[in-house]
Write a protein that holds these residues in place. Structure first.
Motif, PDB file in Angstrom:
ATOM      1  N   CYS A   1      10.583   4.959   6.553  1.00 25.68           N
ATOM      2  CA  CYS A   1       9.114   5.088   6.464  1.00 25.68           C
ATOM      3  C   CYS A   1       8.442   3.781   6.839  1.00 25.68           C
ATOM      4  CB  CYS A   1       8.705   5.498   5.061  1.00 25.68           C
ATOM      5  SG  CYS A   1       9.492   6.990   4.456  1.00 25.68           S
ATOM      6  N   VAL A   2       8.973   3.103   7.832  1.00 26.70           N
ATOM      7  CA  VAL A   2       8.413   1.829   8.280  1.00 26.70           C
ATOM      8  C   VAL A   2       7.703   2.048   9.618  1.00 26.70           C
ATOM      9  CG1 VAL A   2      10.222   0.523   7.079  1.00 26.70           C
ATOM     10  CG2 VAL A   2      10.560   1.202   9.475  1.00 26.70           C
TER      11      VAL A   2
ATOM     12  N   VAL B   1       9.915   9.094   9.614  1.00 24.83           N
ATOM     13  CA  VAL B   1       8.602   9.744   9.618  1.00 24.83           C
ATOM     14  C   VAL B   1       7.703   9.132  10.689  1.00 24.83           C
ATOM     15  CG1 VAL B   1       8.766  10.352   7.176  1.00 24.83           C
ATOM     16  CG2 VAL B   1       7.691   8.177   7.852  1.00 24.83           C
TER      17      VAL B   1
ATOM     18  N   SER C   1       5.526   8.075  13.912  1.00 24.67           N
ATOM     19  CA  SER C   1       4.556   8.848  14.680  1.00 24.67           C
ATOM     20  C   SER C   1       4.964   9.054  16.134  1.00 24.67           C
ATOM     21  CB  SER C   1       3.199   8.145  14.639  1.00 24.67           C
ATOM     22  OG  SER C   1       2.814   7.901  13.311  1.00 24.67           O
TER      23      SER C   1
ATOM     24  N   ALA D   1       0.270  14.284   8.901  1.00 25.79           N
ATOM     25  CA  ALA D   1      -0.590  14.182   7.724  1.00 25.79           C
ATOM     26  C   ALA D   1      -0.765  12.709   7.463  1.00 25.79           C
ATOM     27  CB  ALA D   1       0.084  14.831   6.524  1.00 25.79           C
TER      28      ALA D   1
ATOM     29  N   PRO E   1       5.729  13.902   9.832  1.00 26.34           N
ATOM     30  CA  PRO E   1       4.713  14.714   9.147  1.00 26.34           C
ATOM     31  C   PRO E   1       3.338  14.462   9.762  1.00 26.34           C
ATOM     32  CG  PRO E   1       5.252  12.766   7.827  1.00 26.34           C
ATOM     33  CD  PRO E   1       6.105  12.692   9.067  1.00 26.34           C
TER      34      PRO E   1
ATOM     35  N   SER F   1      -3.244   2.653   3.276  1.00 24.14           N
ATOM     36  CA  SER F   1      -1.830   2.345   3.396  1.00 24.14           C
ATOM     37  C   SER F   1      -1.329   1.618   2.159  1.00 24.14           C
ATOM     38  CB  SER F   1      -1.567   1.532   4.669  1.00 24.14           C
ATOM     39  OG  SER F   1      -2.428   0.422   4.721  1.00 24.14           O
ATOM     40  N   GLY F   2      -0.027   1.432   2.098  1.00 19.65           N
ATOM     41  CA  GLY F   2       0.562   0.739   0.958  1.00 19.65           C
ATOM     42  C   GLY F   2       1.047   1.691  -0.127  1.00 19.65           C
TER      43      GLY F   2
ATOM     44  N   LYS G   1       9.597  -4.380   2.527  1.00 22.20           N
ATOM     45  CA  LYS G   1       9.746  -5.752   2.984  1.00 22.20           C
ATOM     46  C   LYS G   1       9.317  -6.753   1.910  1.00 22.20           C
ATOM     47  CE  LYS G   1       6.950  -6.656   6.126  1.00 22.20           C
ATOM     48  NZ  LYS G   1       6.119  -6.630   7.349  1.00 22.20           N
ATOM     49  N   SER G   2       8.166  -6.520   1.325  1.00 20.97           N
ATOM     50  CA  SER G   2       7.615  -7.519   0.396  1.00 20.97           C
ATOM     51  C   SER G   2       8.013  -7.223  -1.046  1.00 20.97           C
ATOM     52  CB  SER G   2       6.095  -7.535   0.501  1.00 20.97           C
ATOM     53  OG  SER G   2       5.562  -6.343  -0.016  1.00 20.97           O
TER      54      SER G   2
ATOM     55  N   SER H   1       5.262  -5.118  -2.851  1.00 18.63           N
ATOM     56  CA  SER H   1       5.315  -3.653  -2.740  1.00 18.63           C
ATOM     57  C   SER H   1       6.443  -3.079  -3.585  1.00 18.63           C
ATOM     58  CB  SER H   1       5.519  -3.229  -1.282  1.00 18.63           C
ATOM     59  OG  SER H   1       4.371  -3.506  -0.527  1.00 18.63           O
TER      60      SER H   1
ATOM     61  N   LEU I   1       7.686   1.504   1.735  1.00 21.93           N
ATOM     62  CA  LEU I   1       7.085   2.147   0.549  1.00 21.93           C
ATOM     63  C   LEU I   1       5.572   2.218   0.695  1.00 21.93           C
ATOM     64  CD1 LEU I   1       9.364   0.415  -2.124  1.00 21.93           C
ATOM     65  CD2 LEU I   1       9.367   2.852  -1.522  1.00 21.93           C
ATOM     66  N   GLY I   2       5.124   2.695   1.857  1.00 21.98           N
ATOM     67  CA  GLY I   2       3.689   2.782   2.109  1.00 21.98           C
ATOM     68  C   GLY I   2       3.141   4.179   1.836  1.00 21.98           C
ATOM     69  N   LEU I   3       2.110   4.524   2.593  1.00 23.99           N
ATOM     70  CA  LEU I   3       1.430   5.806   2.374  1.00 23.99           C
ATOM     71  C   LEU I   3       2.387   6.997   2.409  1.00 23.99           C
ATOM     72  CD1 LEU I   3      -1.136   7.621   2.236  1.00 23.99           C
ATOM     73  CD2 LEU I   3      -1.133   7.575   4.726  1.00 23.99           C
ATOM     74  N   ILE I   4       3.185   7.077   3.466  1.00 23.69           N
ATOM     75  CA  ILE I   4       4.024   8.265   3.638  1.00 23.69           C
ATOM     76  C   ILE I   4       5.135   8.287   2.584  1.00 23.69           C
ATOM     77  CG2 ILE I   4       5.533   9.539   5.218  1.00 23.69           C
ATOM     78  CD1 ILE I   4       2.597   9.552   6.095  1.00 23.69           C
TER      79      ILE I   4
HETATM   80  N1  LIG Z   1      -0.432   6.720   8.041  1.00 24.91           N
HETATM   81  C1  LIG Z   1      -0.361   7.831   8.731  1.00 24.91           C
HETATM   82  O1  LIG Z   1      -1.386   8.456   8.963  1.00 24.91           O
HETATM   83  C2  LIG Z   1       0.997   8.315   9.228  1.00 24.91           C
HETATM   84  C3  LIG Z   1       1.157   9.685   9.452  1.00 24.91           C
HETATM   85  C4  LIG Z   1       2.397  10.147   9.889  1.00 24.91           C
HETATM   86  C5  LIG Z   1       3.426   9.244  10.128  1.00 24.91           C
HETATM   87  N2  LIG Z   1       3.225   7.906   9.922  1.00 24.91           N
HETATM   88  C6  LIG Z   1       4.352   6.997  10.192  1.00 24.91           C
HETATM   89  O2  LIG Z   1       4.905   6.663   8.954  1.00 24.91           O
HETATM   90  C7  LIG Z   1       5.446   5.353   9.017  1.00 24.91           C
HETATM   91  C8  LIG Z   1       4.915   4.562   7.834  1.00 24.91           C
HETATM   92  O3  LIG Z   1       3.523   4.633   7.846  1.00 24.91           O
HETATM   93  P1  LIG Z   1       2.658   4.416   6.529  1.00 24.91           P
HETATM   94  O4  LIG Z   1       1.292   4.913   6.842  1.00 24.91           O
HETATM   95  O5  LIG Z   1       3.369   4.925   5.348  1.00 24.91           O
HETATM   96  O6  LIG Z   1       2.609   2.815   6.542  1.00 24.91           O
HETATM   97  P2  LIG Z   1       2.181   1.772   5.434  1.00 24.91           P
HETATM   98  O7  LIG Z   1       1.438   2.410   4.315  1.00 24.91           O
HETATM   99  O8  LIG Z   1       1.559   0.645   6.169  1.00 24.91           O
HETATM  100  O9  LIG Z   1       3.617   1.304   4.873  1.00 24.91           O
HETATM  101  C9  LIG Z   1       4.596   0.742   5.686  1.00 24.91           C
HETATM  102  C10 LIG Z   1       5.737   0.311   4.795  1.00 24.91           C
HETATM  103  O10 LIG Z   1       6.784  -0.190   5.614  1.00 24.91           O
HETATM  104  C11 LIG Z   1       7.237  -1.417   5.084  1.00 24.91           C
HETATM  105  N3  LIG Z   1       7.813  -2.238   6.155  1.00 24.91           N
HETATM  106  C12 LIG Z   1       7.208  -2.664   7.279  1.00 24.91           C
HETATM  107  N4  LIG Z   1       8.066  -3.367   8.032  1.00 24.91           N
HETATM  108  C13 LIG Z   1       9.242  -3.377   7.356  1.00 24.91           C
HETATM  109  C14 LIG Z   1      10.514  -3.957   7.601  1.00 24.91           C
HETATM  110  N5  LIG Z   1      10.756  -4.625   8.710  1.00 24.91           N
HETATM  111  N6  LIG Z   1      11.457  -3.762   6.663  1.00 24.91           N
HETATM  112  C15 LIG Z   1      11.218  -3.082   5.546  1.00 24.91           C
HETATM  113  N7  LIG Z   1      10.051  -2.518   5.250  1.00 24.91           N
HETATM  114  C16 LIG Z   1       9.064  -2.670   6.155  1.00 24.91           C
HETATM  115  C17 LIG Z   1       6.022  -2.027   4.469  1.00 24.91           C
HETATM  116  O11 LIG Z   1       6.440  -2.974   3.529  1.00 24.91           O
HETATM  117  P3  LIG Z   1       5.344  -3.874   2.757  1.00 24.91           P
HETATM  118  O12 LIG Z   1       4.610  -2.909   1.855  1.00 24.91           O
HETATM  119  O13 LIG Z   1       6.198  -4.814   2.001  1.00 24.91           O
HETATM  120  O14 LIG Z   1       4.491  -4.485   3.823  1.00 24.91           O
HETATM  121  C18 LIG Z   1       5.361  -0.807   3.836  1.00 24.91           C
HETATM  122  O15 LIG Z   1       5.912  -0.525   2.574  1.00 24.91           O
HETATM  123  C19 LIG Z   1       5.089   4.766  10.367  1.00 24.91           C
HETATM  124  O16 LIG Z   1       6.176   4.866  11.231  1.00 24.91           O
HETATM  125  C20 LIG Z   1       3.995   5.683  10.851  1.00 24.91           C
HETATM  126  O17 LIG Z   1       4.000   5.795  12.261  1.00 24.91           O
HETATM  127  C21 LIG Z   1       2.039   7.443   9.444  1.00 24.91           C
END
Ligand SMILES: NC(=O)c1ccc[n+]([C@@H]2O[C@H](COP(=O)([O-])OP(=O)(O)OC[C@H]3O[C@@H](n4cnc5c(N)ncnc54)[C@H](OP(=O)(O)O)[C@@H]3O)[C@@H](O)[C@H]2O)c1
Ligand SMILES: NC(=O)c1ccc[n+]([C@@H]2O[C@H](COP(=O)([O-])OP(=O)(O)OC[C@H]3O[C@@H](n4cnc5c(N)ncnc54)[C@H](OP(=O)(O)O)[C@@H]3O)[C@@H](O)[C@H]2O)c1
Lengths: 311, 311
Positions: free
Chosen positions: A72-73, A98, A100, A126, A124, A131-132, A38-39, A42, A13-16
């Motif tokens: 979305c992890v 989603v 990368s 974008a 995506p 994050s978060g 995970k947490s 969140s 449940l992060g940025l994406i």
């Molecule tokens: N940020 C970018 O620019 C971007 C762009 C395109 C694609 N992506 C991809 O999108 C994905 C997510 O990125 P994001 O930027 O949205 O990340 P983010 O904001 O850091 O959020 C990651 C989420 O994943 C959860 N998580 C991590 N490990 C987990 C596990 N083992 N089980 C369950 N939940 C877990 C985290 O939980 P907690 O909140 O509890 O820690 C958090 O809610 C990644 O694969 C990334 O490569 C990112």
């Protein structure tokens, strides 16, 4: 208009994920959105700010009854999640992600997908440096590309439906194969991030230039590098570990190219430098024409201190 | 309030000079602004859009009777201009410059400055990727640093007056010595630009990834590098030719550092990568706290396609 999906389960449940939740809600693309992170923190925030109707303490529970599951992890966590949810997926459901990087995700996730579930990897193009669950916003995907990398023999109807969702959130969708995706992204994203991280690291280690000087005088160019080097460390660690080959390939080319410029500087070869810098300008123009950035000076940053720039 | 200077002569009428003209006018810092640029075209535009009261076909004419002369040409052109204007400078006048490198400018300009003229080198840490007389705006310097590098024995009154002008345009002024300036800027600006140019060059040369793919999918990080690699080729050629030693020093450190990260990727050393990426985040935070950038996601870019981002 009927919603694209009845129940969407967001895992992570992060940025994406939070941007998807806002966008799906705003554009009426899902009847119901549920989630897992995970947490507990969140999950609590996601409920509080209304990202999800319900959150679950495990991914296995969250996916039950969902016709779309979005992973979305971080890339390195995909395999574990896939193993956990595999037995609980509804027949006919679509699972996408989603991440990368696509090759490593396919390798980690595909073996856990049961017969009759459609696994369609996606990405995506974008993001922001935040994050978060609080960092998302509904327009993150607008006019951005969303790459889908369907596997051989993918169900075309399932792909079309997922494409519709992405387009519904404002994205443009392209399809390409997994390996090509990873190479393209190594060029346009992964290697640029690595060199930005490196340059920030160099600045930090300088003895004769204090950190406060680096920070104060960053507007000369360094500032823009620090933004891309400010993204989530876990996400980027996973990207480099899992797209190793393509990144090492591009890094090799980068170093070669850098040495040629370095030599031109050492030799005082102004013509070479001028010709090189002139060519790279054209690429920037291409990006503005392609609608992937603004031509306003300084990215259209509002000048700090409350003023208005003439743009 | 009386204006800081009676007659300011701007030599070169590009981004920095035109921004100074707008700012000096807006804040009432000069009674009169005159100018010179190499091309008749730029001189004509400067008159048309009211940057200057008068323009002159030669720098020698432009500086006559001016109590402040600002050299706003590329670093490599400073020496020639200094030689030309030296004999025509008014007694007691201040000459400053805005060049991105200071050592080479001092070497090229100082020998041509007559007795009784105050030469005070300077450098505003502010810019955009645009150039020419139409690219300036009055708020370019607001909340930005303007570095002055006065030479030994500089007249403190003349320095204070110039400082007042910079502050009047909204800048914060710091003084440092010439060599330190060139090292700091090699870290915060010159080397970042070089690596951005290099990465853009790599992208352009890839055979298996087309230019149109690089452009389409640039939002993943590459886009931000292209902005800093889009600046004027002549300006940057001159910067690298004239700040050679400091840039080569920093480039050496950069390559070393990059090789360490590259090795961590090759070895799959996730801990090293994670620790590294965590440290670099702190620098970004420092820049935001220092007021040198916005914390809005994506630099506060307005999403393309007319939408509004929730920030
Ligand atoms: N940020 C970018 O620019 C971007 C762009 C395109 C694609 N992506 C991809 O999108 C994905 C997510 O990125 P994001 O930027 O949205 O990340 P983010 O904001 O850091 O959020 C990651 C989420 O994943 C959860 N998580 C991590 N490990 C987990 C596990 N083992 N089980 C369950 N939940 C877990 C985290 O939980 P907690 O909140 O509890 O820690 C958090 O809610 C990644 O694969 C990334 O490569 C990112
Ligand atoms: N851009 C930045 O981000 C930035 C930031 C800080 C400092 N600086 C420094 O500021 C200086 C000017 O940069 P800028 O961005 O304002 O450049 P710019 O927009 O490209 O303008 C340069 C100006 O200098 C004139 N010029 C060039 N050679 C000349 C010559 N031999 N005689 C007379 N005029 C000449 C040009 O005339 P035409 O218009 O007729 O060609 C043009 O008006 C450079 O030294 C640069 O290092 C730039």
């Amino acid at each position: 208009m009927t919603a694209a999906y009845k129940r969407v389960a967001l895992i992570g449940l992060g940025l994406i994920a939070s941007s998807m939740a806002h966008a799906m809600r705003q554009f009426g693309l899902a009847d119901e959105i549920v989630g897992h992170a995970k947490s507990a923190e969140s999950r609590k925030i996601a409920l509080e700010i209304g990202l999800c109707e319900r959150v679950y303490a495990t991914a296995a529970e969250a996916v039950q009854g969902a016709d779309l599951v979005v992973l979305c992890v971080p890339v390195g966590a995909m395999g574990e999640i896939a193993a956990e949810i595999g037995p609980h997926l509804a027949a006919g459901a679509t699972v996408t992600d989603v991440g990368s990087v696509k090759g490593a995700v396919v390798e980690a996730v595909a073996p856990h997908m049961p017969q009759g579930v459609h696994f369609i990897p996606g990405h995506p193009i974008a993001g922001t440096e935040h994050s978060g669950p609080r960092s998302g916003f509904a327009t993150l995907f607008r006019n951005r590309w969303w790459l889908l990398t369907p596997l051989d023999g993918a169900d075309r109807d399932a792909v079309a439906r997922l494409r519709g969702l992405c387009e519904g959130m404002g994205a443009n969708v392209d399809e390409m194969d997994v390996a090509h995706h990873d190479l393209v992204l190594a060029v346009t994203s992964h290697t640029p991030h690595l060199i930005a991280y490196t340059m920030v690291g160099v600045a930090e280690h300088m003895r004769r230039v204090s950190n406060s000087e680096v920070i104060k005088y960053s507007a000369g160019g360094f500032r823009d590098l620090t933004r891309i080097a400010a993204s989530d460390p876990v996400m980027w660690r996973d990207v480099f570990l899992t797209n190793k080959d393509a990144v090492l390939d591009i890094l090799g080319r980068f170093t070669e190219e850098l040495f040629v410029l370095q030599r031109a500087i050492r030799m005082g070869d102004g013509e070479h430098l001028h010709a090189y810098f002139t060519r790279t300008r054209a690429i920037r123009r291409g990006i503005i024409e392609a609608g992937q950035d603004t031509s306003a000076p300084d990215f259209g940053r509002v000048p700090l201190g409350g003023g208005e720039g003439k743009t």
